[in-house]
Design a protein around this motif. Structure first.
Motif, PDB file in Angstrom:
ATOM      1  N   MET A 164       0.851  -1.198   0.000  1.00  0.00           N
ATOM      2  CA  MET A 164       0.000   0.000   0.000  1.00  0.00           C
ATOM      3  C   MET A 164       0.882   1.241   0.000  1.00  0.00           C
ATOM      4  N   GLN A 165       0.620   2.133  -0.902  1.00  0.00           N
ATOM      5  CA  GLN A 165       1.406   3.351  -0.978  1.00  0.00           C
ATOM      6  C   GLN A 165       0.968   4.339   0.093  1.00  0.00           C
ATOM      7  N   ILE A 166       1.919   5.144   0.563  1.00  0.00           N
ATOM      8  CA  ILE A 166       1.607   6.157   1.564  1.00  0.00           C
ATOM      9  C   ILE A 166       0.812   7.279   0.921  1.00  0.00           C
ATOM     10  N   ARG A 167      -0.291   7.640   1.535  1.00  0.00           N
ATOM     11  CA  ARG A 167      -1.108   8.725   1.032  1.00  0.00           C
ATOM     12  C   ARG A 167      -0.636  10.057   1.607  1.00  0.00           C
ATOM     13  N   ASN A 168      -0.580  11.048   0.774  1.00  0.00           N
ATOM     14  CA  ASN A 168      -0.220  12.390   1.229  1.00  0.00           C
ATOM     15  C   ASN A 168      -1.485  13.107   1.660  1.00  0.00           C
ATOM     16  N   ALA A 169      -1.605  13.381   2.955  1.00  0.00           N
ATOM     17  CA  ALA A 169      -2.831  13.973   3.488  1.00  0.00           C
ATOM     18  C   ALA A 169      -2.727  15.473   3.665  1.00  0.00           C
ATOM     19  N   GLU A 170      -1.790  16.117   2.992  1.00  0.00           N
ATOM     20  CA  GLU A 170      -1.732  17.568   3.075  1.00  0.00           C
ATOM     21  C   GLU A 170      -2.966  18.168   2.417  1.00  0.00           C
ATOM     22  N   PRO A 171      -3.348  19.384   2.786  1.00  0.00           N
ATOM     23  CA  PRO A 171      -4.574  19.971   2.240  1.00  0.00           C
ATOM     24  C   PRO A 171      -4.478  20.170   0.739  1.00  0.00           C
ATOM     25  N   LEU A 172      -5.231  19.385  -0.010  1.00  0.00           N
ATOM     26  CA  LEU A 172      -5.104  19.352  -1.461  1.00  0.00           C
ATOM     27  C   LEU A 172      -5.571  20.627  -2.127  1.00  0.00           C
ATOM     28  N   TRP A 173      -6.385  21.391  -1.452  1.00  0.00           N
ATOM     29  CA  TRP A 173      -6.854  22.621  -2.084  1.00  0.00           C
ATOM     30  C   TRP A 173      -5.724  23.598  -2.314  1.00  0.00           C
ATOM     31  N   ARG A 174      -4.534  23.302  -1.806  1.00  0.00           N
ATOM     32  CA  ARG A 174      -3.377  24.148  -2.070  1.00  0.00           C
ATOM     33  C   ARG A 174      -2.518  23.592  -3.192  1.00  0.00           C
ATOM     34  N   SER A 175      -2.918  22.509  -3.818  1.00  0.00           N
ATOM     35  CA  SER A 175      -2.017  21.922  -4.802  1.00  0.00           C
ATOM     36  C   SER A 175      -2.674  21.621  -6.145  1.00  0.00           C
ATOM     37  N   TYR A 176      -3.862  22.146  -6.391  1.00  0.00           N
ATOM     38  CA  TYR A 176      -4.517  21.848  -7.649  1.00  0.00           C
ATOM     39  C   TYR A 176      -4.052  22.728  -8.808  1.00  0.00           C
ATOM     40  N   VAL A 177      -3.636  23.949  -8.538  1.00  0.00           N
ATOM     41  CA  VAL A 177      -3.269  24.836  -9.626  1.00  0.00           C
ATOM     42  C   VAL A 177      -1.844  24.564 -10.074  1.00  0.00           C
ATOM     43  N   ARG A 178      -1.441  25.198 -11.152  1.00  0.00           N
ATOM     44  CA  ARG A 178      -0.136  24.917 -11.732  1.00  0.00           C
ATOM     45  C   ARG A 178       1.006  25.343 -10.819  1.00  0.00           C
ATOM     46  N   ARG A 179       0.753  26.310  -9.929  1.00  0.00           N
ATOM     47  CA  ARG A 179       1.787  26.778  -9.010  1.00  0.00           C
ATOM     48  C   ARG A 179       1.351  26.399  -7.601  1.00  0.00           C
ATOM     49  N   PRO A 180       1.714  25.185  -7.122  1.00  0.00           N
ATOM     50  CA  PRO A 180       1.155  24.645  -5.888  1.00  0.00           C
ATOM     51  C   PRO A 180       1.291  25.561  -4.688  1.00  0.00           C
ATOM     52  N   ALA A 181       2.405  26.251  -4.532  1.00  0.00           N
ATOM     53  CA  ALA A 181       2.615  27.036  -3.316  1.00  0.00           C
ATOM     54  C   ALA A 181       1.624  28.170  -3.187  1.00  0.00           C
ATOM     55  N   ALA A 182       0.998  28.555  -4.272  1.00  0.00           N
ATOM     56  CA  ALA A 182       0.111  29.712  -4.238  1.00  0.00           C
ATOM     57  C   ALA A 182      -1.348  29.344  -4.040  1.00  0.00           C
ATOM     58  N   TRP A 183      -1.675  28.063  -3.977  1.00  0.00           N
ATOM     59  CA  TRP A 183      -3.088  27.684  -3.998  1.00  0.00           C
ATOM     60  C   TRP A 183      -3.835  28.139  -2.759  1.00  0.00           C
ATOM     61  N   ALA A 185      -8.291  13.310 -13.507  1.00  0.00           N
ATOM     62  CA  ALA A 185      -6.885  13.370 -13.912  1.00  0.00           C
ATOM     63  C   ALA A 185      -5.932  12.918 -12.812  1.00  0.00           C
ATOM     64  N   ASP A 186      -6.431  12.718 -11.600  1.00  0.00           N
ATOM     65  CA  ASP A 186      -5.570  12.305 -10.489  1.00  0.00           C
ATOM     66  C   ASP A 186      -5.329  10.802 -10.579  1.00  0.00           C
ATOM     67  N   GLY A 187      -4.251  10.433 -11.247  1.00  0.00           N
ATOM     68  CA  GLY A 187      -3.947   9.025 -11.446  1.00  0.00           C
ATOM     69  C   GLY A 187      -3.590   8.295 -10.171  1.00  0.00           C
ATOM     70  N   GLN A 188      -3.021   8.997  -9.194  1.00  0.00           N
ATOM     71  CA  GLN A 188      -2.648   8.352  -7.942  1.00  0.00           C
ATOM     72  C   GLN A 188      -3.870   7.787  -7.232  1.00  0.00           C
ATOM     73  N   VAL A 189      -4.954   8.560  -7.217  1.00  0.00           N
ATOM     74  CA  VAL A 189      -6.161   8.085  -6.552  1.00  0.00           C
ATOM     75  C   VAL A 189      -6.754   6.887  -7.295  1.00  0.00           C
ATOM     76  N   LYS A 190      -6.627   6.854  -8.597  1.00  0.00           N
ATOM     77  CA  LYS A 190      -7.103   5.691  -9.354  1.00  0.00           C
ATOM     78  C   LYS A 190      -6.355   4.428  -8.927  1.00  0.00           C
ATOM     79  N   ILE A 191      -5.066   4.564  -8.643  1.00  0.00           N
ATOM     80  CA  ILE A 191      -4.287   3.424  -8.157  1.00  0.00           C
ATOM     81  C   ILE A 191      -4.808   2.977  -6.796  1.00  0.00           C
ATOM     82  N   TRP A 192      -5.080   3.950  -5.918  1.00  0.00           N
ATOM     83  CA  TRP A 192      -5.602   3.609  -4.597  1.00  0.00           C
ATOM     84  C   TRP A 192      -6.952   2.911  -4.702  1.00  0.00           C
ATOM     85  N   ILE A 193      -7.797   3.364  -5.626  1.00  0.00           N
ATOM     86  CA  ILE A 193      -9.106   2.737  -5.822  1.00  0.00           C
ATOM     87  C   ILE A 193      -8.936   1.279  -6.230  1.00  0.00           C
TER      88      ILE A 193
END
Length: 216
Positions: free
Chosen positions: A1-20, A199-207
């Motif tokens: 099982m891969q480790i899931r990153n539980a950081e707040p995703l609403w900060r990482s959806y845009v092209r410049r993650p640090a600014a989300w 488009a989130d391929g990582q979550v598809k793997i988890w599914i």
């Protein structure tokens, strides 16, 4: 099982993650004039990026708005203590606006002052119960403190009011899978998240992994 990153995703959806995080908060304020309903609403971005705009009805004067923007820039630059000073002044002048409480809580988390972070997130949720961004941040804080049941309750309440707020769905799935040993809950949340964020391929793997574990 891969480790899931539980950081707040609403900060990482845009092209410049640090600014989300900053983007959400600033748009939450400047878009508010077009909103007439009480409490926040969640809307998709319309400029080609993936993410959300959180709109509410705040009251903030021009000076506070300027200091808020400067504080956001400081947080993005890692100057969290300076941002806390500015956000404290903004809160003193505009105590009814949720965004400064959420951002100062994030700054407190980054500087290891989790009790102060929790206080400010509770204040934000007192102003706007089940605010999706405040709830997501608070649930992450609770998870990191080992308060898993409370974190789940916060996520579920927020999603009951804002079912399209996908970051909370993803993080609830992570909580259910890795911390609550509830793979059925995790699978449900990841599937709902994936419908809105294909488009989130990582979550598809988890599914796929969860379906195999559950024998589905």
């Amino acid at each position: 099982m891969q480790i899931r990153n539980a950081e707040p995703l609403w900060r990482s959806y845009v092209r410049r993650p640090a600014a989300w995080g900053a983007l959400v908060m600033v748009l939450a304020f400047f878009s508010a004039c077009a909103v007439t309903s009480k409490g926040p609403s969640v809307a998709q971005l319309t400029d080609g990026r993936q993410g959300f705009v959180i709109r509410e009805n705040p009251e903030m004067d021009a000076a506070s708005r300027g200091e808020f923007e400067r504080a956001v820039a400081m947080m993005n630059a890692g100057e969290n203590d300076k941002a806390i000073e500015l956000l404290t002044r903004v809160i003193d002048r505009s105590p009814g606006v949720t965004a400064p409480y959420i951002n100062i809580a994030m700054a407190y988390v980054r500087t290891g002052r989790t009790e102060l972070a929790e206080q400010h997130l509770k204040t934000a949720l007192g102003l706007v119960p089940d605010h999706p961004v405040a709830s997501n941040e608070y649930a992450l804080l609770l998870r990191k403190g080992g308060r898993f049941k409370e974190a789940r309750e916060i996520y579920e309440k927020a999603l009951a009011g804002f079912p399209d707020y996908l970051p909370a769905r993803r993080n609830l799935g992570i909580l259910c899978d890795l911390y609550l040993n509830d793979p059925a809950c995790a699978l449900k949340q990841f599937e709902l998240y994936s419908e809105g964020m294909p488009a989130d391929g990582q979550v598809k793997i988890w599914i796929a992994e969860l379906r195999m574990r559950l024998g589905w």
